[in-house]
Design a protein around this motif. Structure first.
Motif, PDB file in Angstrom:
ATOM      1  N   UNK A 172       0.934  -1.361   0.068  1.00 58.28           N
ATOM      2  CA  UNK A 172       0.043   0.063   0.087  1.00 58.28           C
ATOM      3  C   UNK A 172       0.909   1.264   0.032  1.00 58.28           C
ATOM      4  N   UNK A 173       2.112   1.146   0.022  1.00 56.24           N
ATOM      5  CA  UNK A 173       3.045   2.241   0.122  1.00 56.24           C
ATOM      6  C   UNK A 173       3.151   2.773  -1.322  1.00 56.24           C
ATOM      7  N   UNK A 174       3.513   4.222  -1.473  1.00 61.14           N
ATOM      8  CA  UNK A 174       4.120   4.648  -2.738  1.00 61.14           C
ATOM      9  C   UNK A 174       5.481   3.846  -2.943  1.00 61.14           C
ATOM     10  N   UNK A 175       5.868   3.960  -4.316  1.00 54.20           N
ATOM     11  CA  UNK A 175       7.202   3.281  -4.737  1.00 54.20           C
ATOM     12  C   UNK A 175       8.382   3.461  -3.785  1.00 54.20           C
ATOM     13  N   UNK A 176       8.728   5.017  -3.514  1.00 54.50           N
ATOM     14  CA  UNK A 176       9.883   5.147  -3.055  1.00 54.50           C
ATOM     15  C   UNK A 176       9.672   4.762  -1.463  1.00 54.50           C
ATOM     16  N   UNK A 177       8.676   4.998  -0.778  1.00 50.19           N
ATOM     17  CA  UNK A 177       8.587   4.268   0.393  1.00 50.19           C
ATOM     18  C   UNK A 177       8.483   2.826   0.568  1.00 50.19           C
ATOM     19  N   UNK A 178       7.794   2.220  -0.240  1.00 49.22           N
ATOM     20  CA  UNK A 178       7.895   0.670  -0.515  1.00 49.22           C
ATOM     21  C   UNK A 178       9.547   0.095  -0.496  1.00 49.22           C
ATOM     22  N   UNK A 179      10.265   0.974  -1.268  1.00 50.23           N
ATOM     23  CA  UNK A 179      11.611   0.633  -1.526  1.00 50.23           C
ATOM     24  C   UNK A 179      12.282   0.665  -0.113  1.00 50.23           C
ATOM     25  N   UNK A 180      12.146   1.795   0.456  1.00 53.24           N
ATOM     26  CA  UNK A 180      12.685   1.824   1.946  1.00 53.24           C
ATOM     27  C   UNK A 180      12.390   0.756   3.014  1.00 53.24           C
ATOM     28  N   UNK A 181      10.783   0.586   2.930  1.00 52.71           N
ATOM     29  CA  UNK A 181      10.407  -0.271   3.797  1.00 52.71           C
ATOM     30  C   UNK A 181      10.984  -1.751   3.321  1.00 52.71           C
ATOM     31  N   UNK A 182      11.337  -1.987   2.013  1.00 49.88           N
ATOM     32  CA  UNK A 182      11.742  -3.254   1.720  1.00 49.88           C
ATOM     33  C   UNK A 182      13.097  -3.547   2.183  1.00 49.88           C
ATOM     34  N   UNK A 183      13.925  -2.243   2.243  1.00 50.14           N
ATOM     35  CA  UNK A 183      15.358  -2.339   2.912  1.00 50.14           C
ATOM     36  C   UNK A 183      15.344  -2.564   4.260  1.00 50.14           C
ATOM     37  N   UNK A 184      14.145  -1.960   4.785  1.00 55.23           N
ATOM     38  CA  UNK A 184      14.124  -2.195   6.319  1.00 55.23           C
ATOM     39  C   UNK A 184      13.927  -3.634   6.628  1.00 55.23           C
ATOM     40  N   UNK A 185      12.836  -4.127   5.894  1.00 54.65           N
ATOM     41  CA  UNK A 185      12.493  -5.698   6.069  1.00 54.65           C
ATOM     42  C   UNK A 185      13.682  -6.685   5.547  1.00 54.65           C
ATOM     43  N   UNK A 186      14.290  -6.295   4.738  1.00 52.50           N
ATOM     44  CA  UNK A 186      15.421  -7.265   4.322  1.00 52.50           C
ATOM     45  C   UNK A 186      16.404  -7.063   5.412  1.00 52.50           C
ATOM     46  N   UNK A 187      16.680  -5.942   5.993  1.00 55.66           N
ATOM     47  CA  UNK A 187      17.877  -6.144   7.023  1.00 55.66           C
ATOM     48  C   UNK A 187      17.281  -7.151   8.272  1.00 55.66           C
ATOM     49  N   UNK A 188      16.041  -7.052   8.559  1.00 57.80           N
ATOM     50  CA  UNK A 188      15.419  -8.033   9.616  1.00 57.80           C
ATOM     51  C   UNK A 188      15.333  -9.392   9.137  1.00 57.80           C
ATOM     52  N   UNK A 189      15.341  -9.756   7.893  1.00 58.33           N
ATOM     53  CA  UNK A 189      15.322 -10.932   7.315  1.00 58.33           C
ATOM     54  C   UNK A 189      16.888 -11.699   7.343  1.00 58.33           C
ATOM     55  N   UNK A 190      17.760 -10.844   7.047  1.00 59.30           N
ATOM     56  CA  UNK A 190      19.107 -11.114   7.259  1.00 59.30           C
ATOM     57  C   UNK A 190      19.410 -11.418   8.823  1.00 59.30           C
ATOM     58  N   UNK A 191      19.100 -10.744   9.591  1.00 56.42           N
ATOM     59  CA  UNK A 191      19.353 -10.930  10.789  1.00 56.42           C
ATOM     60  C   UNK A 191      18.496 -12.314  11.669  1.00 56.42           C
ATOM     61  N   UNK A 192      17.584 -12.556  10.943  1.00 56.40           N
ATOM     62  CA  UNK A 192      16.581 -13.881  11.261  1.00 56.40           C
ATOM     63  C   UNK A 192      17.529 -14.940  10.647  1.00 56.40           C
TER      64      UNK A 192
END
Length: 104
Positions: free
Chosen positions: A38-58
């Motif tokens: 539901x986020x705009x494209x730039x916000x979705x990109x930043x949110x994806x980076x945030x979630x990717x960091x959590x995936x790598x930590x997991x």
């Protein structure tokens, strides 16, 4: 760095805690993914980076639980993840995105 072939799978409470932590991080990421759509494209990109960091930590916690990395390496990867998230939160546009997806 060479890997010992006789390295055993970690057992006991530290492995169980690590695997529980990895599962919790997976659940957290899974629950936030629908919000990214539901986020705009730039916000979705930043949110994806945030979630990717959590995936790598997991992933690091799973590797620790399996005995593939040690406590020091897990600690270092955790510090790197926190540093990435901190840098993202310090950017004005990143802080806005984290407010949207940070409601856990």
């Amino acid at each position: 760095m060479t890997w010992r072939r006789d390295r055993r799978v970690r057992s006991g409470s530290s492995a169980r805690r690590a695997l529980r932590t990895a599962a919790m991080l997976d659940e957290l990421v899974d629950s936030q993914l629908p919000l990214v759509v539901g986020l705009s494209e730039p916000s979705a990109r930043r949110a994806s980076e945030y979630l990717a960091a959590l995936v790598m930590l997991g992933q690091a916690y799973r590797w620790y639980g399996a005995g593939w990395i040690g406590r020091r390496e897990l600690h270092e990867r955790g510090r790197q993840c926190v540093a990435v998230l901190d840098r993202m939160a310090r950017r004005p546009e990143g802080a806005r995105t984290l407010r949207h997806i940070g409601r856990f």
